[in-house]
Motif scaffolding. Structure first.
Motif, short mmCIF file in Angstrom:
data_model
loop_
_atom_site.label_atom_id
_atom_site.label_comp_id
_atom_site.label_asym_id
_atom_site.label_seq_id
_atom_site.Cartn_x
_atom_site.Cartn_y
_atom_site.Cartn_z
N ILE A 1 0.77 -1.10 0.00
CA ILE A 1 -0.12 0.02 -0.07
C ILE A 1 0.84 1.22 0.26
N SER A 2 0.93 1.92 -1.13
CA SER A 2 1.71 3.28 -0.90
C SER A 2 0.73 4.48 -0.62
N TYR A 3 1.21 5.42 0.22
CA TYR A 3 0.74 6.55 1.03
C TYR A 3 1.34 7.76 0.95
N VAL A 4 0.74 8.74 1.02
CA VAL A 4 1.23 9.95 1.17
C VAL A 4 0.95 10.75 2.53
N MET A 5 1.70 11.35 3.25
CA MET A 5 1.46 12.07 4.36
C MET A 5 1.54 13.66 4.36
N PHE A 6 0.43 14.13 4.63
CA PHE A 6 0.47 15.54 4.70
C PHE A 6 0.77 16.25 6.05
N MET A 7 1.97 16.91 6.21
CA MET A 7 1.99 17.54 7.61
C MET A 7 1.83 18.95 7.78
N GLY A 8 1.25 19.48 8.65
CA GLY A 8 0.68 20.71 8.96
C GLY A 8 1.64 21.83 8.90
N GLU A 9 2.82 21.54 9.90
CA GLU A 9 3.56 22.68 10.27
C GLU A 9 5.05 22.19 10.73
N LYS A 10 6.20 22.70 10.40
CA LYS A 10 7.42 22.19 10.92
C LYS A 10 7.66 22.81 12.29
N GLY A 11 8.09 21.89 13.18
CA GLY A 11 8.55 22.40 14.59
C GLY A 11 7.39 22.40 15.58
N ASN A 12 6.22 22.15 15.07
CA ASN A 12 4.86 22.16 15.80
C ASN A 12 4.90 20.43 16.60
N ASN A 13 4.71 20.21 17.90
CA ASN A 13 4.75 18.92 18.54
C ASN A 13 3.54 18.23 17.86
N GLU A 14 2.18 18.66 17.89
CA GLU A 14 1.28 18.24 17.32
C GLU A 14 1.26 17.57 16.02
N ALA A 15 2.00 18.18 14.99
CA ALA A 15 2.51 17.96 13.76
C ALA A 15 3.42 16.80 13.65
N ILE A 16 4.44 16.94 14.71
CA ILE A 16 5.76 16.02 14.72
C ILE A 16 4.95 14.68 15.05
N TYR A 17 4.20 14.68 16.27
CA TYR A 17 3.70 13.34 16.79
C TYR A 17 2.39 12.76 15.87
N ARG A 18 1.71 13.60 15.16
CA ARG A 18 0.83 12.74 14.28
C ARG A 18 1.40 12.33 13.12
N THR A 19 2.52 12.95 12.68
CA THR A 19 3.36 12.42 11.50
C THR A 19 3.81 10.97 11.89
N GLN A 20 4.64 11.04 13.26
CA GLN A 20 5.34 9.95 13.29
C GLN A 20 4.53 8.73 13.95
N TYR A 21 3.88 9.05 14.76
CA TYR A 21 3.10 8.02 15.35
C TYR A 21 1.93 7.47 14.65
N SER A 22 1.01 8.28 13.95
CA SER A 22 0.15 7.63 12.79
C SER A 22 0.96 6.58 11.99
N LEU A 23 2.03 6.75 11.56
CA LEU A 23 2.72 5.81 10.58
C LEU A 23 3.21 4.68 11.56
N GLU A 24 3.84 4.76 12.70
CA GLU A 24 4.14 3.84 13.29
C GLU A 24 3.02 2.91 13.89
N ASN A 25 2.18 3.54 14.48
CA ASN A 25 1.14 2.57 14.91
C ASN A 25 0.27 1.65 13.96
N ALA A 26 -0.12 2.49 12.73
CA ALA A 26 -0.44 1.67 11.47
C ALA A 26 0.20 0.50 11.00
N ASN A 27 1.58 0.90 10.89
CA ASN A 27 2.70 -0.21 10.84
C ASN A 27 2.53 -1.28 11.66
N LYS A 28 2.34 -1.20 13.02
CA LYS A 28 2.48 -2.12 13.78
C LYS A 28 1.04 -2.87 13.70
#
Length: 359
Positions: A170-197
């Motif tokens: 499954i190929s995906y694209v991730m859209f990130m809202g803002e550089k340096g914003n913790n909510e953007a950072i965590y949503r980008t990181q953990y959404s992918l990590e948990n999905a892959n788990k």
């Protein structure tokens, strides 16, 4: 002069007095609320809810649009304090460092008034620097965890349908809202990590970013606005090269917020996808916030799911804290029903998965 003329003059004077009085009261509002930008869909929802709650409570307030400019916001805060604000409520623009938030806390401390930050998180150091400072928001990581679980469960359940080119991935694209914003950072990181788990646990391959040359594995809104426009432009560009004809169609879209999800859906619709009609290619799109627009898209079958960020709940908690601040009490006095961090005055509003009313 007739009685009718006298009555008319009196009515006009009364209206003029009310108009001038309202303007004067606005200038001397007790509470000033500073939004990082009015254009953010979720923030607009919080603003509407908070305006109503403050108005219903008879609290005089004034809203300010900082238009995503920290210098503007800091100047607005300074002006409001100079005019006699009794409390300031701040949706900070710059989240990447403590400088802006610390500067605002200093202004509030010098004036001896409470300052409540909300939604866009400031550090523990900032909050702990002043006994009349607090933060109301969410657990930034929670949205990422929940979005990842939601995406993972959905993909596992619908794997063959999502795998449009039948290559087993499954190929995906991730859209990130803002550089340096913790909510953007965590949503980008953990959404992918948990999905892959979830995928690995089901014996399936991990998600694959559609563009092998992109080592970041996300596309960033470079203006930091979490905007539908940014996602729409990116998605239009993607679809020009990645499509069923080339057998490399992007098969999954993950967005940091519903605004970006709506932009992605709009581009997909324009290309003939995600129309909600039977037999039409549907690319699952996921967001965060559960805005009214996103809920409508999910209901129409154009978007797969979102994470509810409770705007009404946040507005209610802010209003309660404002009551405390104006009353000279601790900002979270009487709010023990909420989750409050142990070592810092930070109150958390819970997220929840939203897949539609009947799913």
């Amino acid at each position: 002069m007739t009685k009718r003329m006298i009555t008319l003059i009196c009515v006009l004077c009364l209206c003029l007095t009310c108009f001038v009085g309202c303007g004067r009261n606005k200038d001397k509002a007790d509470v000033h609320v500073f939004y990082y930008t009015y254009s953010d869909t979720y923030i607009s929802t919080v603003r509407a809810a908070l305006d109503k709650q403050l108005s219903d409570a008879g609290i005089s307030y004034q809203d300010h649009d900082s238009n995503n400019n920290q210098t503007t916001q800091t100047e607005q805060v300074q002006t409001a304090i100079t005019k006699g604000a009794k409390m300031i409520v701040v949706n900070i623009v710059t989240t990447g460092s403590d400088d802006a938030a610390s500067g605002i806390v200093t202004l509030a401390r010098d004036a001896g008034i409470p300052v409540l930050f909300f939604n866009r998180e400031v550090s523990d150091t900032v909050v702990n620097s002043y006994d009349k400072c607090a933060f109301i928001g969410t657990d930034a990581k929670e949205a990422g965890y929940l979005q990842g679980d939601m995406v993972g469960d959905y993909v596992v359940k619908n794997y063959d349908k999502i795998d449009l080119n039948k290559d087993g991935k499954i190929s995906y694209v991730m859209f990130m809202g803002e550089k340096g914003n913790n909510e953007a950072i965590y949503r980008t990181q953990y959404s992918l990590e948990n999905a892959n788990k979830k995928l690995v646990a089901a014996g399936l391959p991990e998600l694959t970013f559609y563009d092998k040359a992109n080592t970041d594995k996300y596309l960033l809104d470079r203006e930091g606005k979490w905007s539908a426009q940014a996602a729409n432009e990116y998605m239009n560009t993607i679809l020009a090269s990645y499509n069923p004809q080339n057998k490399n169609m992007v098969e999954l879209v993950i967005c940091n917020n519903d605004g970006m999800a709506e932009g992605a859906v709009s581009a997909l619709n324009a290309a003939g996808y995600n129309t909600g009609a039977q037999g039409v290619i549907n690319v699952p799109v996921f967001g965060v916030d559960a805005t009214s627009s996103a809920v409508s898209l999910i209901s129409a079958g154009k978007m797969a799911g979102t994470i509810k960020q409770d705007a009404e709940g946040m507005a209610k908690a802010i209003k309660m804290s404002v009551d405390n601040g104006l009353g000279g009490r601790a900002l979270f006095d009487g709010m023990s029903d909420y989750h409050i961090d142990d070592s810092v005055a930070k109150l958390r509003i819970a997220y929840a998965v939203y897949l539609g009313e009947e799913k």
